[in-house]
Design an enzyme around this catalytic site. Structure first.
Site, short mmCIF file in Angstrom:
data_model
loop_
_atom_site.label_atom_id
_atom_site.label_comp_id
_atom_site.label_asym_id
_atom_site.label_seq_id
_atom_site.Cartn_x
_atom_site.Cartn_y
_atom_site.Cartn_z
N GLU A 1 -5.08 1.84 2.61
CA GLU A 1 -4.99 0.71 3.12
C GLU A 1 -4.99 0.59 4.85
O GLU A 1 -5.62 0.04 5.44
CB GLU A 1 -3.83 -0.47 2.81
CG GLU A 1 -3.68 -1.55 3.91
CD GLU A 1 -3.27 -1.80 4.96
OE1 GLU A 1 -2.55 -0.28 5.53
OE2 GLU A 1 -3.60 -1.48 6.29
N GLU A 2 -4.44 2.31 4.78
CA GLU A 2 -4.70 2.29 6.45
C GLU A 2 -5.92 3.06 7.17
O GLU A 2 -5.96 3.23 8.05
CB GLU A 2 -3.84 3.25 7.16
CG GLU A 2 -2.49 3.17 6.11
CD GLU A 2 -1.29 2.28 7.93
OE1 GLU A 2 -0.36 2.34 7.11
OE2 GLU A 2 -2.40 1.66 8.59
N ASP B 1 -0.38 4.03 0.81
CA ASP B 1 -0.99 5.13 1.90
C ASP B 1 0.19 4.78 3.41
O ASP B 1 0.57 3.99 3.84
CB ASP B 1 -1.81 4.90 2.23
CG ASP B 1 -2.68 4.33 2.58
OD1 ASP B 1 -2.66 3.28 1.98
OD2 ASP B 1 -3.61 4.18 3.11
N GLU C 1 2.12 -6.84 3.33
CA GLU C 1 2.87 -6.61 4.36
C GLU C 1 2.77 -7.46 5.58
O GLU C 1 2.03 -8.22 5.76
CB GLU C 1 2.64 -5.39 4.24
CG GLU C 1 1.30 -5.30 5.43
CD GLU C 1 0.38 -3.79 5.60
OE1 GLU C 1 1.99 -2.93 5.96
OE2 GLU C 1 -0.45 -3.76 5.04
N HIS D 1 0.60 -1.15 -0.38
CA HIS D 1 -0.16 0.01 0.61
C HIS D 1 0.85 1.40 -0.33
O HIS D 1 1.88 1.01 0.14
CB HIS D 1 -1.13 0.29 1.01
CG HIS D 1 -0.25 0.03 2.50
ND1 HIS D 1 0.28 1.20 2.70
CD2 HIS D 1 -0.09 -0.83 3.50
CE1 HIS D 1 0.01 0.79 4.06
NE2 HIS D 1 0.05 -0.17 4.54
N HIS E 1 3.25 2.98 12.42
CA HIS E 1 2.90 3.77 13.26
C HIS E 1 3.02 4.71 14.47
O HIS E 1 2.12 5.50 14.97
CB HIS E 1 1.47 3.02 13.43
CG HIS E 1 0.66 2.12 12.73
ND1 HIS E 1 -0.81 2.28 12.35
CD2 HIS E 1 1.08 1.83 11.48
CE1 HIS E 1 -1.28 1.60 11.18
NE2 HIS E 1 -0.14 1.24 10.83
N ASP F 1 6.31 0.51 7.39
CA ASP F 1 4.82 0.83 7.41
C ASP F 1 4.85 1.48 5.85
O ASP F 1 4.42 2.08 6.05
CB ASP F 1 3.90 0.77 8.34
CG ASP F 1 2.44 0.24 8.49
OD1 ASP F 1 1.66 0.57 9.14
OD2 ASP F 1 2.03 -0.28 6.76
C1 LIG Z 1 -9.06 -2.61 9.91
S1 LIG Z 1 -9.30 -2.11 8.83
C2 LIG Z 1 -7.50 -0.33 9.10
C3 LIG Z 1 -6.52 -1.04 9.60
C4 LIG Z 1 -5.75 -1.42 9.62
N1 LIG Z 1 -4.14 -1.29 8.67
C5 LIG Z 1 -3.31 -1.46 9.90
O1 LIG Z 1 -3.30 -0.77 10.63
C6 LIG Z 1 -5.53 -1.45 11.22
O2 LIG Z 1 -6.18 -0.89 12.13
O3 LIG Z 1 -5.63 -2.71 11.66
ZN LIG Z 2 0.90 -1.66 5.87
ZN LIG Z 3 -0.39 0.96 8.88
#
Ligand SMILES: CSCC[C@H](NC=O)C(=O)O
Ligand SMILES: [Zn+2]
Ligand SMILES: [Zn+2]
EC number: 3.5.1.14
Length: 463
Positions: free
Chosen positions: A202-203, A137, A230, A135, A428, A168
């Site tokens: 994706e995020e 973003d 990932e 991804h 994050h 990430d």
């Molecule tokens: C569940 S939709 C959001 C996707 C997000 N992905 C990674 O951090 C996560 O919160 O897992």
């Molecule tokens: Zn990611």
């Molecule tokens: Zn992430």
């Protein structure tokens, strides 16, 4: 040792980056690297650096490995939520396609949300393809808590690159590309086509990214037989590889009750009933936490987690509100009976009293498991390369959610893998960073994985 030879008296050019013995032909200036089999001779003296890992830092941009330079260039593109510069990312990958001689397709899955597909055709188009997903973003930053600008891609004297997306997952995007470049430069071709997909959104759930893309004819036309996506860094020498995911259930519990003056003992208030539901859910959370803590064989993805992430309601200190709500981020383990679990949630609300309801902001109902035994030829190929490279693998269930859930849900087996060991888990987080040597080692790993995956013999379903 690293092999490098100067392309001009003052400059350097990396022909590869490996801790490999260099073969020197005595008595001549001819030498070649035992890894990339590149050699060089020339009017200028070959300079071979015998370098230990700790000294493996670049002194200046002219000595930086070109793959690292490309990585840092991508990190500087501000694809940060909530307003990612997707246009700049798409243009970056179009340029990569031009430079690598790859096919390039742009699929706009929603207005302003483009999936970029770079394709390296295989020699046997009848076989299903390999999908390398990443991804584009990245999550927001709290700049005041960073040691360096999160979008400068600063590299410190030790070789750590600080940037949002360093782990990430912008590293993986460039590792894919640089592995393909290296293999193409070396003249390789493989039976299976390799598609690299660079997806938005994706995020924030992938609902305007991969979730739409897997429904598109352009996705089906890729004929993906297996996918990589990932993973998460691992602070030990081992590499974590994810074969399934927990299901995100985002639940909002709304409680209604009698309003009134804040000085009175109002009965049947929204707050009292909400408190009962919150207490039930947090008691469940504690039980799952204890289950995880008490069993050393359990990893986080094997239990169901929940966090209370939002409380809403009320208008003033002295007004008892008629409505209050609490929001929860559940991550349901793939072995849970979903129907029974939803009934449990409903029963907690009913037990709290009248007027307590729940709604789902997100409720993933299609957990899939990619087998991690030799019954799965993709796992066999993947794990054999890792064994040959003496990489220790730790198979786990992904605690978070990634685009892999959408890929697995349409029947494509997928592994979540980011080749980042000896690296603190900082996705994050403030000061997200990655050491250039770990990044480059990841390119080497993909340079070995891709040939193996793209050469998996025809499956019974393909003959
Ligand atoms: C569940 S939709 C959001 C996707 C997000 N992905 C990674 O951090 C996560 O919160 O897992
Ligand atoms: Zn990611
Ligand atoms: Zn992430």
């Amino acid at each position: 040792a690293r092999c490098s030879h100067s392309t001009r008296p003052t400059g350097w050019r990396w022909c590869c980056f490996m801790e490999r013995p260099l073969t020197l032909t005595r008595g001549s200036s001819w030498a070649h690297c035992s890894y990339c089999h590149r050699g060089a001779t020339g009017p200028w003296p070959l300079t071979f650096q015998l370098t230990t890992r700790s000294a493996m830092t670049s002194k200046g941009p002219e000595e930086e490995h070109p793959s690292v330079t490309l990585f840092r260039q991508y990190l500087r593109i501000r694809t940060v939520q909530p307003k990612p510069d997707y246009g700049a990312a798409v243009a970056f990958f179009e340029e990569r396609a031009r430079q690598l001689g790859l096919g390039c397709q742009k699929v706009e899955v929603a207005p302003g949300y483009v999936v970029t597909v770079l394709t390296w055709p295989g020699t046997n188009p009848a076989l299903s393809s390999i999908l390398l997903n990443s991804h584009t973003d990245v999550v927001p930053v709290f700049k005041e808590h960073w040691s360096h600008d999160p979008f400068e891609a600063f590299k410190d004297s030790e070789g750590y690159i600080y940037a949002r997306g360093a782990q990430d997952m912008k590293c993986v995007s460039i590792q894919y590309l640089e592995a393909v470049r290296r293999l193409k430069v070396e003249g390789h071709r493989f039976p299976r086509t390799i598609h690299m997909t660079f997806v938005p959104d994706e995020e924030v759930g992938g609902h305007q990214g991969m979730e739409l893309f897997v429904q598109r004819p352009e996705f089906h036309a890729l004929r993906a037989g297996f996918a990589l996506d990932e993973g998460i860094a691992n602070p030990t020498d081992a590499f974590t590889v994810f074969y399934s995911e927990r299901s995100p259930w985002w639940v909002r519990v709304t409680s209604t009750g009698r309003p009134g003056h804040g000085s009175l003992f109002i009965e049947d208030t929204a707050a009292e009933k909400l408190h009962k539901v919150v207490s039930s859910i947090l008691a469940f959370r504690e039980k799952e936490w204890q289950r995880l803590q008490s069993n050393p064989h359990l990893k986080e993805g094997a239990v169901t987690s929940v966090n209370l992430t939002k409380l809403e309601g009320g208008v003033a200190y002295n007004v008892v509100p008629a409505t209050m709500s609490a929001s929860f981020d559940f991550r349901v383990a793939p072995d849970v009976d979903f129907k029974a679990f939803e009934e449990q949630l409903q029963s907690w609300c009913q037990a709290a009293g009248e007027g307590v309801t729940l709604e789902f902001a997100q409720k993933w109902m299609h957990p899939q498991v990619t087998p991690t035994d030799d019954s799965n030829p993709w796992w066999a190929a993947f794990s054999r390369v890792c064994k040959d490279m003496n990489l220790s693998l730790e198979p786990e269930i992904m605690p978070a959610a990634t685009d892999s859930r959408f890929i697995r849900a349409v029947g494509v087996p997928a592994l979540g893998f980011s080749p980042l060991n000896r690296t603190p888990v900082l996705l994050h987080d403030h000061d997200e960073r990655l050491h250039e040597a770990v990044f480059l080692r990841g390119v080497d790993i993909y340079t070995r994985l891709l040939p193996a995956l793209a050469s998996v013999p025809a499956l019974p379903s393909e003959s």
